[in-house]
Scaffold this motif. Structure first.
Motif, PDB file in Angstrom:
ATOM      1  N   ASP A  44     -30.572  29.376 -58.975  1.00  0.00           N
ATOM      2  CA  ASP A  44     -29.365  30.123 -59.351  1.00  0.00           C
ATOM      3  C   ASP A  44     -28.675  30.818 -57.853  1.00  0.00           C
ATOM      4  O   ASP A  44     -27.105  30.399 -58.045  1.00  0.00           O
ATOM      5  CB  ASP A  44     -29.616  31.271 -60.341  1.00  0.00           C
ATOM      6  N   ASP A  45     -29.370  31.190 -57.102  1.00  0.00           N
ATOM      7  CA  ASP A  45     -28.887  31.945 -55.894  1.00  0.00           C
ATOM      8  C   ASP A  45     -28.196  30.757 -55.040  1.00  0.00           C
ATOM      9  O   ASP A  45     -26.991  30.730 -54.818  1.00  0.00           O
ATOM     10  CB  ASP A  45     -29.482  32.775 -54.943  1.00  0.00           C
ATOM     11  N   LEU A  46     -28.787  29.577 -55.093  1.00  0.00           N
ATOM     12  CA  LEU A  46     -28.342  28.620 -54.290  1.00  0.00           C
ATOM     13  C   LEU A  46     -27.341  27.779 -54.798  1.00  0.00           C
ATOM     14  O   LEU A  46     -26.411  27.442 -54.059  1.00  0.00           O
ATOM     15  CB  LEU A  46     -29.695  27.722 -54.017  1.00  0.00           C
ATOM     16  N   PHE A  47     -27.201  27.650 -55.921  1.00  0.00           N
ATOM     17  CA  PHE A  47     -26.140  26.995 -56.749  1.00  0.00           C
ATOM     18  C   PHE A  47     -24.902  27.807 -56.170  1.00  0.00           C
ATOM     19  O   PHE A  47     -24.099  27.164 -56.040  1.00  0.00           O
ATOM     20  CB  PHE A  47     -26.539  27.085 -58.541  1.00  0.00           C
ATOM     21  N   GLN A  48     -24.864  29.134 -56.685  1.00  0.00           N
ATOM     22  CA  GLN A  48     -23.726  30.001 -56.602  1.00  0.00           C
ATOM     23  C   GLN A  48     -23.365  29.635 -54.914  1.00  0.00           C
ATOM     24  O   GLN A  48     -22.020  29.723 -54.604  1.00  0.00           O
ATOM     25  CB  GLN A  48     -23.730  31.294 -56.746  1.00  0.00           C
ATOM     26  N   GLU A  49     -24.212  29.903 -54.023  1.00  0.00           N
ATOM     27  CA  GLU A  49     -23.903  29.794 -52.491  1.00  0.00           C
ATOM     28  C   GLU A  49     -23.412  28.394 -52.274  1.00  0.00           C
ATOM     29  O   GLU A  49     -22.693  28.362 -51.412  1.00  0.00           O
ATOM     30  CB  GLU A  49     -25.183  30.098 -51.930  1.00  0.00           C
ATOM     31  N   THR A  50     -24.020  27.363 -52.950  1.00  0.00           N
ATOM     32  CA  THR A  50     -23.359  26.025 -52.467  1.00  0.00           C
ATOM     33  C   THR A  50     -21.837  26.081 -52.977  1.00  0.00           C
ATOM     34  O   THR A  50     -20.947  25.495 -52.154  1.00  0.00           O
ATOM     35  CB  THR A  50     -24.231  24.882 -53.215  1.00  0.00           C
ATOM     36  N   LEU A  51     -21.568  26.476 -54.139  1.00  0.00           N
ATOM     37  CA  LEU A  51     -20.197  26.322 -54.814  1.00  0.00           C
ATOM     38  C   LEU A  51     -19.207  27.032 -53.610  1.00  0.00           C
ATOM     39  O   LEU A  51     -18.061  26.702 -53.411  1.00  0.00           O
ATOM     40  CB  LEU A  51     -20.134  26.986 -55.930  1.00  0.00           C
ATOM     41  N   LEU A  52     -19.507  28.446 -53.154  1.00  0.00           N
ATOM     42  CA  LEU A  52     -19.053  29.221 -52.430  1.00  0.00           C
ATOM     43  C   LEU A  52     -18.621  28.618 -51.131  1.00  0.00           C
ATOM     44  O   LEU A  52     -17.594  28.538 -50.503  1.00  0.00           O
ATOM     45  CB  LEU A  52     -19.380  30.667 -52.156  1.00  0.00           C
ATOM     46  N   ILE A  53     -19.631  28.265 -50.338  1.00  0.00           N
ATOM     47  CA  ILE A  53     -19.484  27.304 -49.303  1.00  0.00           C
ATOM     48  C   ILE A  53     -18.509  26.275 -49.585  1.00  0.00           C
ATOM     49  O   ILE A  53     -17.790  26.006 -48.658  1.00  0.00           O
ATOM     50  CB  ILE A  53     -20.841  27.012 -48.603  1.00  0.00           C
ATOM     51  N   ALA A  54     -18.892  25.446 -50.452  1.00  0.00           N
ATOM     52  CA  ALA A  54     -17.891  24.204 -50.775  1.00  0.00           C
ATOM     53  C   ALA A  54     -16.408  24.576 -50.857  1.00  0.00           C
ATOM     54  O   ALA A  54     -15.510  23.794 -50.206  1.00  0.00           O
ATOM     55  CB  ALA A  54     -18.403  23.551 -52.100  1.00  0.00           C
ATOM     56  N   TRP A  55     -16.193  25.543 -51.255  1.00  0.00           N
ATOM     57  CA  TRP A  55     -14.940  26.049 -51.488  1.00  0.00           C
ATOM     58  C   TRP A  55     -14.017  26.334 -49.934  1.00  0.00           C
ATOM     59  O   TRP A  55     -13.008  26.096 -49.842  1.00  0.00           O
ATOM     60  CB  TRP A  55     -14.497  27.130 -52.383  1.00  0.00           C
ATOM     61  N   ARG A  56     -15.070  27.282 -49.222  1.00  0.00           N
ATOM     62  CA  ARG A  56     -14.677  27.422 -47.942  1.00  0.00           C
ATOM     63  C   ARG A  56     -14.528  26.292 -47.054  1.00  0.00           C
ATOM     64  O   ARG A  56     -13.603  26.344 -46.319  1.00  0.00           O
ATOM     65  CB  ARG A  56     -15.606  28.514 -47.172  1.00  0.00           C
ATOM     66  N   LEU A  71     -21.813  18.023 -52.222  1.00  0.00           N
ATOM     67  CA  LEU A  71     -22.170  19.192 -52.957  1.00  0.00           C
ATOM     68  C   LEU A  71     -23.829  19.307 -52.386  1.00  0.00           C
ATOM     69  O   LEU A  71     -24.045  20.311 -52.148  1.00  0.00           O
ATOM     70  CB  LEU A  71     -22.064  19.604 -54.266  1.00  0.00           C
ATOM     71  N   ARG A  72     -24.286  18.248 -52.739  1.00  0.00           N
ATOM     72  CA  ARG A  72     -25.673  18.268 -52.557  1.00  0.00           C
ATOM     73  C   ARG A  72     -25.968  18.161 -51.013  1.00  0.00           C
ATOM     74  O   ARG A  72     -26.947  18.969 -50.607  1.00  0.00           O
ATOM     75  CB  ARG A  72     -26.230  16.849 -53.074  1.00  0.00           C
ATOM     76  N   GLY A  73     -25.187  17.818 -50.416  1.00  0.00           N
ATOM     77  CA  GLY A  73     -25.203  17.935 -48.708  1.00  0.00           C
ATOM     78  C   GLY A  73     -25.224  19.259 -48.314  1.00  0.00           C
ATOM     79  O   GLY A  73     -26.161  19.682 -47.536  1.00  0.00           O
ATOM     80  N   ILE A  74     -24.406  20.116 -49.091  1.00  0.00           N
ATOM     81  CA  ILE A  74     -24.136  21.461 -48.672  1.00  0.00           C
ATOM     82  C   ILE A  74     -25.541  22.203 -49.165  1.00  0.00           C
ATOM     83  O   ILE A  74     -26.310  23.000 -48.342  1.00  0.00           O
ATOM     84  CB  ILE A  74     -22.887  22.083 -49.146  1.00  0.00           C
ATOM     85  N   ALA A  75     -25.874  21.709 -49.994  1.00  0.00           N
ATOM     86  CA  ALA A  75     -27.265  22.415 -51.015  1.00  0.00           C
ATOM     87  C   ALA A  75     -28.416  22.120 -50.180  1.00  0.00           C
ATOM     88  O   ALA A  75     -29.362  22.971 -49.830  1.00  0.00           O
ATOM     89  CB  ALA A  75     -27.453  21.824 -52.420  1.00  0.00           C
ATOM     90  N   LYS A  76     -28.500  20.882 -49.658  1.00  0.00           N
ATOM     91  CA  LYS A  76     -29.523  20.516 -48.838  1.00  0.00           C
ATOM     92  C   LYS A  76     -29.931  21.347 -47.640  1.00  0.00           C
ATOM     93  O   LYS A  76     -31.031  21.949 -47.568  1.00  0.00           O
ATOM     94  CB  LYS A  76     -29.548  18.935 -48.527  1.00  0.00           C
ATOM     95  N   ARG A  77     -28.836  21.769 -47.001  1.00  0.00           N
ATOM     96  CA  ARG A  77     -28.947  22.574 -45.783  1.00  0.00           C
ATOM     97  C   ARG A  77     -29.113  23.906 -46.422  1.00  0.00           C
ATOM     98  O   ARG A  77     -30.014  24.676 -45.586  1.00  0.00           O
ATOM     99  CB  ARG A  77     -27.462  22.510 -45.167  1.00  0.00           C
ATOM    100  N   LEU A  78     -28.670  24.413 -47.552  1.00  0.00           N
ATOM    101  CA  LEU A  78     -28.986  25.751 -47.671  1.00  0.00           C
ATOM    102  C   LEU A  78     -30.641  25.725 -48.202  1.00  0.00           C
ATOM    103  O   LEU A  78     -31.329  26.908 -48.068  1.00  0.00           O
ATOM    104  CB  LEU A  78     -28.145  26.116 -48.983  1.00  0.00           C
ATOM    105  N   VAL A  79     -30.930  24.800 -48.887  1.00  0.00           N
ATOM    106  CA  VAL A  79     -32.528  24.810 -49.121  1.00  0.00           C
ATOM    107  C   VAL A  79     -33.362  24.874 -48.134  1.00  0.00           C
ATOM    108  O   VAL A  79     -34.443  25.628 -47.863  1.00  0.00           O
ATOM    109  CB  VAL A  79     -32.521  23.410 -50.050  1.00  0.00           C
ATOM    110  N   LEU A  80     -33.215  24.119 -46.900  1.00  0.00           N
ATOM    111  CA  LEU A  80     -33.820  24.036 -45.822  1.00  0.00           C
ATOM    112  C   LEU A  80     -33.824  25.473 -45.099  1.00  0.00           C
ATOM    113  O   LEU A  80     -34.958  25.919 -44.438  1.00  0.00           O
ATOM    114  CB  LEU A  80     -33.335  23.039 -44.905  1.00  0.00           C
ATOM    115  N   ALA A  81     -32.583  26.251 -45.141  1.00  0.00           N
ATOM    116  CA  ALA A  81     -32.552  27.489 -44.439  1.00  0.00           C
ATOM    117  C   ALA A  81     -33.464  28.423 -45.275  1.00  0.00           C
ATOM    118  O   ALA A  81     -34.169  29.415 -44.895  1.00  0.00           O
ATOM    119  CB  ALA A  81     -31.011  27.927 -44.531  1.00  0.00           C
ATOM    120  N   TYR A  82     -33.288  28.218 -47.029  1.00  0.00           N
ATOM    121  CA  TYR A  82     -34.146  29.040 -47.747  1.00  0.00           C
ATOM    122  C   TYR A  82     -35.608  28.733 -47.396  1.00  0.00           C
ATOM    123  O   TYR A  82     -36.527  29.758 -47.343  1.00  0.00           O
ATOM    124  CB  TYR A  82     -33.919  28.565 -49.109  1.00  0.00           C
ATOM    125  N   PHE A  83     -36.195  27.492 -47.322  1.00  0.00           N
ATOM    126  CA  PHE A  83     -37.576  27.212 -46.698  1.00  0.00           C
ATOM    127  C   PHE A  83     -38.053  28.053 -45.469  1.00  0.00           C
ATOM    128  O   PHE A  83     -38.990  28.631 -45.545  1.00  0.00           O
ATOM    129  CB  PHE A  83     -37.730  25.987 -46.573  1.00  0.00           C
TER     130      PHE A  83
END
Lengths: 187, 292
Positions: A44-56, A71-83
């Motif tokens: 859930d957190d990554l979903f919202q963060e992805t959208l906020l970054i996408a807008w920026r 969107l998935r490209g942004i999400a992938k970078r966030l997932v790697l940071a999360y890991f």
């Protein structure tokens, strides 16, 4: 300077367009994140963060690419940071695996249908064709949302046996999707 | 995913995980509502001005068919450039201005060749698009297995009626997958004046002498938009035939565009069939349910 006749309705705003794009891709993004990260709250957190970054970064969106893939490209970078930040004992997917997931999602996105539900018609058919033993486990676990412990107790077997059964069922489903060319064999 | 995934290659492990995620999606209850809440929360944060200027969003050339509907529908909410125009751009501007005028309109949709790979898209052939004042739209078509689909927007909420039942309503645009993006191919969309800017950048615009459409007597103004390069996503050409008296398009043809997931080039034609007033509740979902 642009002028707007007084009898016109207001123009569609960029933020509304962004919202349309996001709504169209929300299910697909969620599926990608769920496949990448096991923790539902983190998804859930990554979903919202992805959208906020996408807008920026919307100005960087390459319109020759599908919005969902961006969107998935942004999400992938966030997932790697999360890991990188999360505990070492949690399962971490490699960047290669995330790329593989992205390419699979792109293949799913290309399926006929307006919504992710409609694009998953082949998966439904694959589930129907599972052997009864596997189909039963899948139904209990996903349709009825039962835990592996509950299923094991209900079927008088061990949790490990159910885990193995679910794993084999999912493998068969992935193979079935390959046979149906939803998943191409080349990735 | 709680279960063990030992002894799998990375790609097979990833496939397993994706199948797991897709099964979760298929069977989750209230999933759409949850997602709706999540998206709304984000949009509130963005709309509250916390996330920066919306002006950075650029015109998007979408990849399927609803875009064509969208250009007709959305043309009503448009800015007009009043200077620095070529005669061809001025003609295009007149046409968009005509579409922006208040009133009810109906267009038939033709897809050539019809799409046999996807029944839901196939249904777009012979569909009817209704618009009102640029504030409301309704697309009526046959979906898979002959199911009758109504995708509408009443100016406040978008909705889908399938087989006589309301299956989705949503505040704003986007219900029933009528949103656009992935599903919009080969056409222009949205957000003028950036559309005009995009057209100027991406398409060459020409205007030709008036001539009648085949089988008709009335001469129509002919505006042709031709894609400047293959780098531009969208139809190769967009032809608009408009009434010279009031600039109202009688026919719009998006040619050599691609539908999502299909490599075949197709032609999408919108023919204006009526400007007669529709019933007041025509764009509300209740009007099209079997309970009515």
């Amino acid at each position: 300077m642009p002028s707007m006749p007084s009898n016109q309705s207001a123009p569609i705003q960029p933020i509304a367009l962004f919202e349309i794009l996001v709504r169209d891709n929300a299910d697909s993004l969620t599926a990608f994140l769920r496949a990448s990260v096991d923790d539902a709250a983190a998804v859930d957190d990554l979903f919202q963060e992805t959208l906020l970054i996408a807008w920026r970064r919307i100005g960087e969106f390459d319109r020759s690419r599908p919005f969902g893939a961006w969107l998935r490209g942004i999400a992938k970078r966030l997932v790697l940071a999360y890991f990188r930040k999360s505990a070492r004992d949690l399962p971490h997917l490699s960047e290669e695996m995330l790329d593989h997931l992205d390419s699979r999602m792109m293949q799913v996105d290309r399926q006929p249908g307006d919504t992710l539900d409609e694009k998953l018609a082949a998966l439904r058919q694959c589930v129907e064709r599972l052997a009864p033993m596997f189909r039963e486990s899948i139904d209990f676990h996903y349709r009825e949302q039962r835990s592996t412990d509950w299923i094991a107790q209900h079927l008088s077997t061990t949790r490990e046996a159910i885990q193995k059964r679910l794993q084999r069922a999912r493998t068969q489903l992935a193979e079935c999707l390959q046979r149906k060319t939803v998943f191409s064999a080349s990735t | 995913m709680e279960e063990s995934s030992d002894n799998l290659t990375p790609s097979r492990d990833a496939d397993q995980r994706l199948v797991h995620a897709l099964l979760l999606h298929l069977h989750e209850q209230q999933g759409a509502a949850r997602r709706e809440a999540q998206v709304s929360k984000v949009m509130q944060a963005i709309g509250g001005g916390k996330m920066g200027s919306p002006s950075r969003l650029r015109i998007v050339l979408f990849r399927t068919v609803y875009a064509a509907a969208a250009i007709i529908f959305i043309a009503a909410g448009i800015f007009f450039f009043v200077s620095s125009q070529t005669p061809a751009m001025a003609s295009l501007n007149d046409i968009l201005g005509a579409l922006a005028r208040p009133g009810d309109r109906a267009f038939t949709v033709q897809v050539e060749p019809p799409d046999t790979e996807d029944p839901s898209r196939h249904g777009l052939h012979n569909a009817t698009l209704y618009t009102r004042d640029g504030k409301c739209y309704l697309l009526v078509r046959k979906g898979g297995r002959g199911v009758e689909l109504f995708d509408g927007y009443d100016g406040r909420q978008s909705w889908r009626v399938r087989n006589g039942e309301i299956v989705e309503t949503r505040e704003g645009l986007g219900a029933g997958g009528m949103g656009v993006p992935e599903s919009m191919s080969g056409a222009l969309f949205v957000d003028l004046p950036q559309i005009l800017q995009g057209v100027q950048n991406s398409y060459n615009v020409e205007v030709f002498d008036s001539k009648p459409l085949p089988g008709t007597a009335k001469s129509l103004r002919h505006v042709l938009l031709r894609r400047k390069s293959r780098e531009v996503r969208g139809a190769e050409t967009i032809e608009i035939f408009a009434d010279p008296a009031n600039a109202m398009p009688q026919r719009i043809v998006f040619d050599q565009g691609k539908f999502q997931g299909s490599p075949q080039l197709r032609r999408l034609t919108f023919n204006l069939t009526s400007q007669s007033p529709l019933p007041a509740d025509w764009f509300s979902p209740a009007r099209h349910t079997s309970a009515r």
